[in-house]
Scaffold this active site. Structure first.
Site, PDB file in Angstrom:
ATOM      1  N   SER A 183      -2.332   2.597  -6.326  1.00 41.42           N
ATOM      2  CA  SER A 183      -1.150   1.715  -7.403  1.00 41.42           C
ATOM      3  C   SER A 183      -0.643   1.196  -8.748  1.00 41.42           C
ATOM      4  O   SER A 183       0.697   0.381  -9.160  1.00 41.42           O
ATOM      5  CB  SER A 183      -0.430   0.253  -6.079  1.00 41.42           C
ATOM      6  OG  SER A 183      -1.613  -0.777  -5.634  1.00 41.42           O
ATOM      7  N   HIS A 211       2.445   4.910  -2.071  1.00 42.96           N
ATOM      8  CA  HIS A 211       3.221   5.205  -3.482  1.00 42.96           C
ATOM      9  C   HIS A 211       3.348   7.031  -3.668  1.00 42.96           C
ATOM     10  O   HIS A 211       3.616   7.513  -4.598  1.00 42.96           O
ATOM     11  CB  HIS A 211       2.514   5.191  -4.871  1.00 42.96           C
ATOM     12  CG  HIS A 211       2.865   3.012  -5.110  1.00 42.96           C
ATOM     13  ND1 HIS A 211       3.959   3.117  -5.189  1.00 42.96           N
ATOM     14  CD2 HIS A 211       2.604   2.476  -4.392  1.00 42.96           C
ATOM     15  CE1 HIS A 211       3.635   0.970  -5.831  1.00 42.96           C
ATOM     16  NE2 HIS A 211       2.693   1.215  -4.660  1.00 42.96           N
ATOM     17  N   LYS A 242       9.289   1.283  -1.047  1.00 42.25           N
ATOM     18  CA  LYS A 242       9.085   1.842  -1.993  1.00 42.25           C
ATOM     19  C   LYS A 242      10.465   2.974  -2.366  1.00 42.25           C
ATOM     20  O   LYS A 242      11.133   2.964  -2.296  1.00 42.25           O
ATOM     21  CB  LYS A 242       7.638   2.571  -2.290  1.00 42.25           C
ATOM     22  CG  LYS A 242       6.419   1.315  -2.412  1.00 42.25           C
ATOM     23  CD  LYS A 242       5.300   1.179  -2.871  1.00 42.25           C
ATOM     24  CE  LYS A 242       4.430   0.398  -2.448  1.00 42.25           C
ATOM     25  NZ  LYS A 242       4.811  -1.130  -2.281  1.00 42.25           N
TER      26      LYS A 242
HETATM   27  N1  PMP Z   1      -0.709  -0.401   0.289  1.00 44.87           N
HETATM   28  C1  PMP Z   1      -0.181   0.002  -1.173  1.00 44.87           C
HETATM   29  C2  PMP Z   1      -1.183   1.031  -1.498  1.00 44.87           C
HETATM   30  C3  PMP Z   1       0.207  -0.612  -1.438  1.00 44.87           C
HETATM   31  O1  PMP Z   1       0.960  -0.670  -2.749  1.00 44.87           O
HETATM   32  C4  PMP Z   1       1.286  -1.841  -1.315  1.00 44.87           C
HETATM   33  C5  PMP Z   1       2.892  -2.341  -1.413  1.00 44.87           C
HETATM   34  N2  PMP Z   1       2.176  -3.390  -2.549  1.00 44.87           N
HETATM   35  C6  PMP Z   1       0.831  -2.413   0.591  1.00 44.87           C
HETATM   36  C7  PMP Z   1       0.262  -1.425   0.929  1.00 44.87           C
HETATM   37  C8  PMP Z   1       1.880  -3.226   0.786  1.00 44.87           C
HETATM   38  O2  PMP Z   1       3.233  -2.524   1.990  1.00 44.87           O
HETATM   39  P1  PMP Z   1       4.311  -3.296   2.141  1.00 44.87           P
HETATM   40  O3  PMP Z   1       5.458  -3.376   1.003  1.00 44.87           O
HETATM   41  O4  PMP Z   1       5.612  -2.414   2.578  1.00 44.87           O
HETATM   42  O5  PMP Z   1       3.812  -5.061   2.437  1.00 44.87           O
END
Ligand code: PMP
Length: 394
Positions: A183, A211, A242
Site C-alpha cells: 500500500s 489495493h 478502496k
Molecule cells: N490491508 C491493506 C493492505 C490495506 O491497505 C488496508 C487499508 N489501509 C487494509 C488492509 C484495511 O482495510 P479497511 O480499510 O477495509 O479496514
C-alpha cells in the site's frame, strides 16, 4: 496526585517537533477528482476511490432502494441476529467474480485479517510474513500467538532460506502471508514464486489484496487473477473501502475455511455485520465491475501518464507497478513541507511518514483515480514541479 497523561503531552510535542504529527483535514463534499477540503476546492490525490464508485449514481440509487426495503442497521452480529439477504447476495456474487468457492464479509478489511489469521494459526504454528506487510496483517499474526518470522520484502530467495532455518527448529502448521499490492509503495507481491514454494513446503498461502481489488486482473478481479493463480492461493483478504468505494472487508477462498470463520472468526462473531447501505453499495459496485472494464482501463491509463511525467521531472516514484504513486522525498519535515505547499496550490496530497513507512522514507503518496481527467493530472504535475523546484529537490 501525579498526572497520568503527562507522557502523552510529551509524546505529542515530540511528534510535532519531528514533523510526524498527523493533522487531519475536514472534507465538505463527496469524494471526487476535485473536492472541498478545509473549505478549499482541491485536486484530490489522496483517496483510494480508484474507480470513482464512492459517489457513483448507480451505487447511490441502489443504497436508497435497499434502505427503503431493509433500513440501516444489521441489528447485531450475524450469528446471533441472523443474516440479511443482501449479505448473502454480496458473498455469492463476489465468490463468482473472484472464482473462489466461498466468501465471508466483515466490518472492514482490517478485521478480516484479525479474523482469519488467528482462526487458522496458533501456538506451535509459524507465519512467514513479508517485512512490509500491512499493519492489519501484523496485528492478525500477533493475535494468533504463532511464531512470526519476517522475510525480506518480496524476496522468494530470502523466504526459502528462512524456511530452511525454521524447519530445523520445527513447527506444526505454517503460513506465508503477503500484501497483494503493497500500500505504501505500489509494488506487487511475487505471488507465483510464493505459491510454488508453499506447495513444495506444504504451507498455506494468504494474500491481502486490499489495493488489488478492482485494480489488478480482468475487470479488477485482483492479484490472483492477474497472475492466473486461481485455486492456488488458499486465502484472499479484500476490502470494499478502496476501489469498491464503500466500506467493509471479506475473506475469499475454500468453503472449508469460510465455514470455519463463521464459527471461529472473532470479528465475525463479536462485531456487527456490514450495514445495509454498505452492503447494497458493494453489490452495486460489483455489478459495475462485472459489466465493464472501462473504469479500470481509464485508471491504468491515468496512472501510466502521471508516473511517466513525474519520473521525467526527476522525482523518485520508487518501484510502483500500480496506480499507487509514491513520490519519495525522504526527510519527514521536508515531506510535510512539500505536502503543505501542494495544498497552497490546491492539490491535496498528504505526506506519508513514520509510522506508516520507515523513518527517513517520507513520501507524498499520490492515489490516481479513473475520475481524473488529463487536465486534472497536468494541473497536479505542474504543482509537483513547482514545489519540487521551490524546495530544491529538482
Ligand atoms: N490491508 C491493506 C493492505 C490495506 O491497505 C488496508 C487499508 N489501509 C487494509 C488492509 C484495511 O482495510 P479497511 O480499510 O477495509 O479496514
Amino acid at each position: 496526585m501525579t498526572n497520568l497523561y503527562t507522557w502523552i503531552e510529551g509524546e505529542l510535542e515530540k511528534l510535532e517537533k519531528q514533523g510526524l504529527l498527523s493533522n487531519i483535514k475536514v472534507i465538505g463534499s463527496p469524494q471526487s477528482a476535485w473536492f472541498d477540503i478545509n473549505g478549499q476546492k482541491c485536486l484530490n490525490f489522496c483517496s483510494n476511490n480508484y474507480l470513482g464508485l464512492a459517489n457513483h449514481p448507480d451505487v447511490k440509487k441502489a443504497v436508497i432502494v435497499a434502505i427503503d426495503k431493509f433500513g440501516i442497521g444489521p441489528g447485531a452480529v450475524r450469528s446471533i441476529a441472523g443474516t440479511n439477504d443482501l449479505h448473502i447476495e454480496l458473498e455469492n456474487k463476489l465468490a463468482v467474480f473472484k472464482k473462489v468457492e466461498a466468501v465471508l464479509t466483515f466490518p472492514s478489511g482490517f478485521t478480516a485479517n484479525l479474523a482469519v489469521i488467528p482462526a487458522l494459526f496458533g501456538d506451535g504454528d509459524i507465519i512467514f510474513s513479508d517485512r512490509l506487510n500491512h499493519a492489519s496483517i501484523i496485528d492478525g499474526c500477533r493475535l494468533s500467538k504463532a511464531r512470526i518470522i519476517p522475510y525480506e520484502h518480496c524476496s522468494v530467495d530470502n523466504l526459502k532460506q528462512v524456511i530452511v532455518q525454521e524447519r530445523k527448529v520445527g513447527f506444526e502448521k505454517g503460513l506465508i502471508v503477503t500484501d497483494g499490492v503493497f500500500s505504501m509503495d505500489g509494488d506487487v507481491a511475487p505471488l507465483p514464486g510464493l505459491v510454488e514454494l508453499a506447495k513444495k513446503e506444504d504451507l498455506i498461502v494468504m494474500t491481502d489484496d486490499a489495493h488489488g481489488e478492482g485494480v489488478l486482473g480482468d475487470n479488477g478481479r485482483g492479484v490472483v487473477d492477474y497472475y492466473r493463480l486461481h485455486g492456488q492461493v488458499d486465502i484472499e483478504v479484500g476490502t470494499f473501502s478502496k476501489a469498491f468505494g464503500v466500506r467493509g472487508g471479506f475473506v475469499a477462498g475454500k468453503k472449508i475455511i469460510i465455514d470455519w470463520l463463521r464459527q471461529r472468526g472473532r470479528p465475525f462473531l463479536f462485531s456487527s455485520a456490514m450495514t445495509i447501505p454498505d452492503t447494497a453499495a458493494c453489490i452495486a459496485s460489483l455489478d459495475i465491475l462485472n459489466k465493464s472494464d472501462e473504469l479500470n482501463k481509464k485508471l491504468w491509463e491515468n496512472s501510466k501518464y502521471f508516473k511517466e511525467k513525474i519520473n521525467s521531472l526527476g522525482l523518485n516514484v520508487g518501484n510502483s507497478q500500480t496506480p499507487i504513486t509514491p513520490v519519495i522525498i525522504g526527510d519527514e519535515k521536508l515531506t510535510q513541507e512539500f505536502s503543505r505547499q501542494l495544498f497552497v496550490k490546491k492539490v491535496f496530497a498528504t505526506a506519508v511518514t513514520y509510522p506508516l513507512v520507515q523513518r527517513g522514507k517520507g513520501r507524498i503518496r499520490v492515489m490516481i483515480s479513473a475520475e481524473h481527467t488529463k487536465k486534472d493530472l497536468d494541473y497536479g504535475i505542474e504543482a509537483f514541479q513547482s514545489v519540487a523546484k521551490e524546495l530544491k529537490i529538482i
